[in-house]
Design a protein around this motif. Sequence first.
Motif, PDB file in Angstrom:
ATOM      1  N   ILE A  55      13.611   2.716  -0.127  1.00  0.00           N
ATOM      2  CA  ILE A  55      12.801   2.488  -1.028  1.00  0.00           C
ATOM      3  C   ILE A  55      11.466   2.459  -0.218  1.00  0.00           C
ATOM      4  O   ILE A  55      10.945   1.991   0.348  1.00  0.00           O
ATOM      5  N   PHE A  56      10.482   3.426  -0.586  1.00  0.00           N
ATOM      6  CA  PHE A  56       9.010   3.467   0.614  1.00  0.00           C
ATOM      7  C   PHE A  56       7.717   2.457  -0.357  1.00  0.00           C
ATOM      8  O   PHE A  56       7.592   2.649  -1.844  1.00  0.00           O
ATOM      9  N   LEU A  57       7.452   1.160  -0.535  1.00  0.00           N
ATOM     10  CA  LEU A  57       6.634  -0.052  -0.838  1.00  0.00           C
ATOM     11  C   LEU A  57       5.475   1.021  -0.144  1.00  0.00           C
ATOM     12  O   LEU A  57       4.362   0.300   1.276  1.00  0.00           O
ATOM     13  N   SER A  58       4.289   1.574  -1.186  1.00  0.00           N
ATOM     14  CA  SER A  58       3.302   1.571  -0.941  1.00  0.00           C
ATOM     15  C   SER A  58       2.519   0.834  -0.879  1.00  0.00           C
ATOM     16  O   SER A  58       1.376   0.550  -0.670  1.00  0.00           O
ATOM     17  N   HIS A  59       2.169  -0.333  -2.076  1.00  0.00           N
ATOM     18  CA  HIS A  59       1.498  -1.088  -1.931  1.00  0.00           C
ATOM     19  C   HIS A  59       2.021  -1.929  -3.485  1.00  0.00           C
ATOM     20  O   HIS A  59       2.809  -1.487  -4.429  1.00  0.00           O
ATOM     21  N   VAL A  60       1.380  -2.880  -3.651  1.00  0.00           N
ATOM     22  CA  VAL A  60       1.549  -4.341  -4.604  1.00  0.00           C
ATOM     23  C   VAL A  60       0.813  -4.106  -5.760  1.00  0.00           C
ATOM     24  O   VAL A  60       1.058  -4.946  -6.387  1.00  0.00           O
ATOM     25  N   HIS A  61       0.471  -3.314  -6.657  1.00  0.00           N
ATOM     26  CA  HIS A  61      -0.232  -3.382  -8.032  1.00  0.00           C
ATOM     27  C   HIS A  61       1.484  -2.936  -8.394  1.00  0.00           C
ATOM     28  O   HIS A  61       2.025  -2.279  -8.211  1.00  0.00           O
ATOM     29  N   SER A  62       1.538  -3.557  -9.909  1.00  0.00           N
ATOM     30  CA  SER A  62       3.072  -3.776 -10.669  1.00  0.00           C
ATOM     31  C   SER A  62       3.457  -2.053 -10.951  1.00  0.00           C
ATOM     32  O   SER A  62       4.157  -2.090 -11.436  1.00  0.00           O
ATOM     33  N   ASP A  63       2.022  -1.124 -11.129  1.00  0.00           N
ATOM     34  CA  ASP A  63       2.765   0.080 -11.273  1.00  0.00           C
ATOM     35  C   ASP A  63       3.745   0.700 -10.568  1.00  0.00           C
ATOM     36  O   ASP A  63       4.026   1.953 -10.441  1.00  0.00           O
ATOM     37  N   GLU A  96       9.717  -1.709   9.644  1.00  0.00           N
ATOM     38  CA  GLU A  96       8.705  -1.770   9.252  1.00  0.00           C
ATOM     39  C   GLU A  96       7.567  -0.735   9.945  1.00  0.00           C
ATOM     40  O   GLU A  96       8.268  -0.091  11.659  1.00  0.00           O
ATOM     41  N   VAL A  97       7.280   0.575   9.823  1.00  0.00           N
ATOM     42  CA  VAL A  97       6.414   0.880  10.480  1.00  0.00           C
ATOM     43  C   VAL A  97       4.770   0.484  10.353  1.00  0.00           C
ATOM     44  O   VAL A  97       4.722  -0.647  10.075  1.00  0.00           O
ATOM     45  N   GLU A  98       4.375   1.447  11.570  1.00  0.00           N
ATOM     46  CA  GLU A  98       3.077   1.221  12.213  1.00  0.00           C
ATOM     47  C   GLU A  98       2.045   2.536  11.824  1.00  0.00           C
ATOM     48  O   GLU A  98       2.660   3.489  11.554  1.00  0.00           O
ATOM     49  N   PRO A  99       0.317   1.890  11.280  1.00  0.00           N
ATOM     50  CA  PRO A  99       0.217   3.227  11.160  1.00  0.00           C
ATOM     51  C   PRO A  99       0.243   4.278  12.705  1.00  0.00           C
ATOM     52  O   PRO A  99      -0.060   4.022  14.007  1.00  0.00           O
ATOM     53  N   HIS A 100       0.015   5.502  12.723  1.00  0.00           N
ATOM     54  CA  HIS A 100       0.391   6.624  12.979  1.00  0.00           C
ATOM     55  C   HIS A 100       1.086   6.429  14.722  1.00  0.00           C
ATOM     56  O   HIS A 100       0.798   7.241  15.055  1.00  0.00           O
ATOM     57  N   ILE A 124      11.424   0.208   3.343  1.00  0.00           N
ATOM     58  CA  ILE A 124      10.172   0.906   4.383  1.00  0.00           C
ATOM     59  C   ILE A 124       8.377   0.273   3.983  1.00  0.00           C
ATOM     60  O   ILE A 124       8.548   1.264   3.180  1.00  0.00           O
ATOM     61  N   SER A 125       8.105  -0.071   4.419  1.00  0.00           N
ATOM     62  CA  SER A 125       6.306  -0.333   4.334  1.00  0.00           C
ATOM     63  C   SER A 125       6.042  -0.880   5.594  1.00  0.00           C
ATOM     64  O   SER A 125       7.010  -1.206   6.520  1.00  0.00           O
ATOM     65  N   THR A 126       4.451  -1.602   5.956  1.00  0.00           N
ATOM     66  CA  THR A 126       3.993  -1.777   7.113  1.00  0.00           C
ATOM     67  C   THR A 126       4.621  -4.149   6.760  1.00  0.00           C
ATOM     68  O   THR A 126       4.829  -4.811   5.664  1.00  0.00           O
ATOM     69  N   ILE A 144      14.548   8.911   0.033  1.00  0.00           N
ATOM     70  CA  ILE A 144      13.497   7.968   0.079  1.00  0.00           C
ATOM     71  C   ILE A 144      13.124   8.288  -1.006  1.00  0.00           C
ATOM     72  O   ILE A 144      11.976   8.628  -2.207  1.00  0.00           O
ATOM     73  N   MET A 145      13.346   6.787  -2.374  1.00  0.00           N
ATOM     74  CA  MET A 145      12.662   7.107  -3.322  1.00  0.00           C
ATOM     75  C   MET A 145      10.785   6.309  -3.393  1.00  0.00           C
ATOM     76  O   MET A 145      11.110   4.909  -2.438  1.00  0.00           O
ATOM     77  N   VAL A 146      10.127   6.478  -3.034  1.00  0.00           N
ATOM     78  CA  VAL A 146       8.804   6.163  -3.115  1.00  0.00           C
ATOM     79  C   VAL A 146       8.453   5.645  -4.620  1.00  0.00           C
ATOM     80  O   VAL A 146       7.441   6.415  -5.445  1.00  0.00           O
ATOM     81  N   ASP A 147       7.111   4.401  -4.031  1.00  0.00           N
ATOM     82  CA  ASP A 147       8.156   3.465  -4.942  1.00  0.00           C
ATOM     83  C   ASP A 147       8.860   3.008  -6.210  1.00  0.00           C
ATOM     84  O   ASP A 147       9.965   4.041  -5.944  1.00  0.00           O
ATOM     85  N   SER A 148       9.049   2.389  -6.649  1.00  0.00           N
ATOM     86  CA  SER A 148       9.917   2.081  -8.079  1.00  0.00           C
ATOM     87  C   SER A 148       9.812   1.352  -9.764  1.00  0.00           C
ATOM     88  O   SER A 148       9.001   0.439  -9.530  1.00  0.00           O
ATOM     89  N   VAL A 149       9.250   1.986 -10.298  1.00  0.00           N
ATOM     90  CA  VAL A 149       9.073   1.660 -11.814  1.00  0.00           C
ATOM     91  C   VAL A 149      10.959   1.313 -12.187  1.00  0.00           C
ATOM     92  O   VAL A 149      11.842   0.966 -12.079  1.00  0.00           O
TER      93      VAL A 149
END
Length: 797
Positions: free
Chosen positions: A345-353, A403-407, A371-373, A320-325
């Motif tokens: 690919i797990f998308l943690s958030h949408v900052h460009s880095d 889609e994943v949900e908290p906890h 994978i993300s919320t 599982i790639m965590v974020d992507s450069v």
Amino acid sequence: MAENKAFQILKGHNFRVLEADGFDDIVFGCPPGMVKAFAMENKALPSHYVIPFRNLVSGRNNFDFEFIIYSFLFVNPEKKKISVYCTRDQKISFKKIIKETLFGPLFQSLLQAQFRKAAIQFKLSLQEQKRFDSFLKTVGADKKLFRLFENLLKAKASDPSLNSGIRDYFASALKKHKWLKGKKIPRTETILAQNYILCAQLKKEIDLFSLADQKDSEKFLNNLIEFHEFDKNKSVVVSGRKKNNKLKIVQTRSSAFEIIYKNKNKGTVDISHLDPPEPLPEFEFTEKPFMGVTFLGVGSGFTPKRRNSCLIMWSEGKGIMVDSVPDSFRLALNYGIVENDILYIFLSHVHSDHDTGLIESILSGKRIRVISTRIIFESFLRKLEAITCFSIDVIEGFIDFFEVEPHKKVKLPGFDSTYMTFDYSLHSIPSGRFTLAYRDETGKETVISHSGDTKYDLQLINEWNEQGFFGRKRYEEIVGFIWDADLIVHDIGGGNLHTKLKSLDHIEDKVAEKMILVHQHYDPEPHPKFRFGSEGQSVSVIPHPQKNARESSESGTTLSSNGLQKEREFLNLLPHTEVVKYQMDEVVFLQGDIGEEFYVILDGFAELIFDRNPFALYEKGIIFGELAVLYKNSRRKSTIRAKSPLTLLRIPCQLYKKNHLSRGKNQFPEFLDPVLKTVLSQGEIHGWNKGDPVFLKKRLPGEVHILLCGQVNVQDEDSQAKVVLEGGSVIGELEGAGSLPDRTSAVAATDDVYTLVMSRKRLSQIFLMVPSFQHSVYEKLRRLGSDLSAIAASSKI
């Protein structure tokens, strides 16, 4: 570099810098990684930026202004105003992106995304969905309800009391919405309350980091950025340091500029084509763990000598790639990791880095699994909509979203016994962290956790908690969740929004021993307590089971039969084969050699080289070398060299046809651009001589021409507007983008004009397959609209 020394054009990777006497430095383009490039040279970021009309080049997003903004806000000591020179459309898109990434989603957007699943659960019809959206707008705008939530937090209400208070509001509200109450959905008020509380809590946390209220975001940006729009002549004026000292910049064609000073041309800037990819470090074969991590990048968006944080988390030998450069899959190949190794690919958030590589993959036409919320995913869709001209519905069609949900612990499809649990981290915009658990046959779980971008500062978190920013349960989640794991990957550094190393001093030694720190803002020095991740490093918590030689051989044989019609046919070949081994950099055969065998890769990687240029990397299971038997000319068409220790199965070529073997994927080099290859296979090629009309009077309705090479002059006889089109342009009628008027002529301007003819319907199907191609067509249509509104023309493929 321009001839006049007073006007020098310096080259950066996919950007250029104009140094002119009497003017501040002017940057042309803003590709990902530009902030790092200036940091490498110990230079301050310039404050003037010219944005090309075309920001998507060959499926690559060449626009990343986020970290320029962040640098001026958080890093640069000089608080200069940034000057941006762009089109009106780009200005609108630019502001949308910055508002989404700097201030986070609007509260209404949080609610709409979070309630998507509830709407499905409620089994709403299309008409009811519209009524439900209207209901959510009312809820989102209800300041009395939000104050109730805030007051319950400040009063340190227990979680049952918090839920009860918000549930009572919805019980009352449903009396006014009898249509929803009448659906008799079990626990309707509870579902509404729980989802609202989650969004309201996220809104409170976003506000902790906010530089301004969202209602003041427009004013904030206007104080930070001064926009200058290209005029109808495609020119902008840049003011110098002295009064009345002016410089004119004219965009003569997409991403090509002329520098005019006192009516004289002082130089040309051309960034219409991407620079060659920057070289990767020496190939390093990585042993993939059964469960563990491989670090592709460990730096922050500001770290000059490190790639942005990106890792592959392994379980059951699958990644599982965590974020992507940028260029993340090419980078992974450099460590011996192929695309088929990576399931998600797990998308943690949408900052460009963290999301640039994901945007790149989508625009290049890859179908990816994310994978993300829903909240983070929809924020990403809005950002990508602003970067491209696609609607959110179209973009979402390019992605397989899980889609994943908290906890809520979920088993990941594609894995036998691997489970993910998600939670929101504490950050300036919605951001995710998670645990990944592998459960063995005895029921024992081995767990890896990832903190995501977060502000973990226990003292500060406790202060915020005392001030009433968190519910009781949420406070416990923020300070806990990731620590009870066998391996903990924690982000640090990167500015005030992130964890600082000293904030982890209180961590117990037994926990620190399990931690690896990434997202490093500076080059780390050896630390007595903590480990820092390094690029290319693999850490295993469960190694691959050791196999004896017989098991290893059988495993290799099974994998190497990929691409054969029948496993039995392959097994029949074994008595005639030979296992051969090569060391790294050894040549298997040279271009031009006589071909007498073909090969199957049992282990390792082989590099294909054509005319001394590397073209592809072959992995385990790929068949190569059979071209010598498929064609009359038995000369090798390319050179094959071992890119790592390489084990091959060598098979006589005469057995290839005899056994009717089929071609495996990735066998042949990708000589052509993937987009062009896709298009070329779908139409008929026509040739034209200079002066020939490209469009005939009786052309078929909906006919579209793709200009493969040469030049075509297109002119509207009424307005006299004229456009010169080059290879890769599209001419014809496109739905939603205008059509070719009857009094418009298209004439071959050179003798080497070839066009590919196809129907508009077929081209629309290609658009769905190749997103970058669709964008390039529509982006240029908008640019040419003011000159020749009815011409359909695309950028270079």
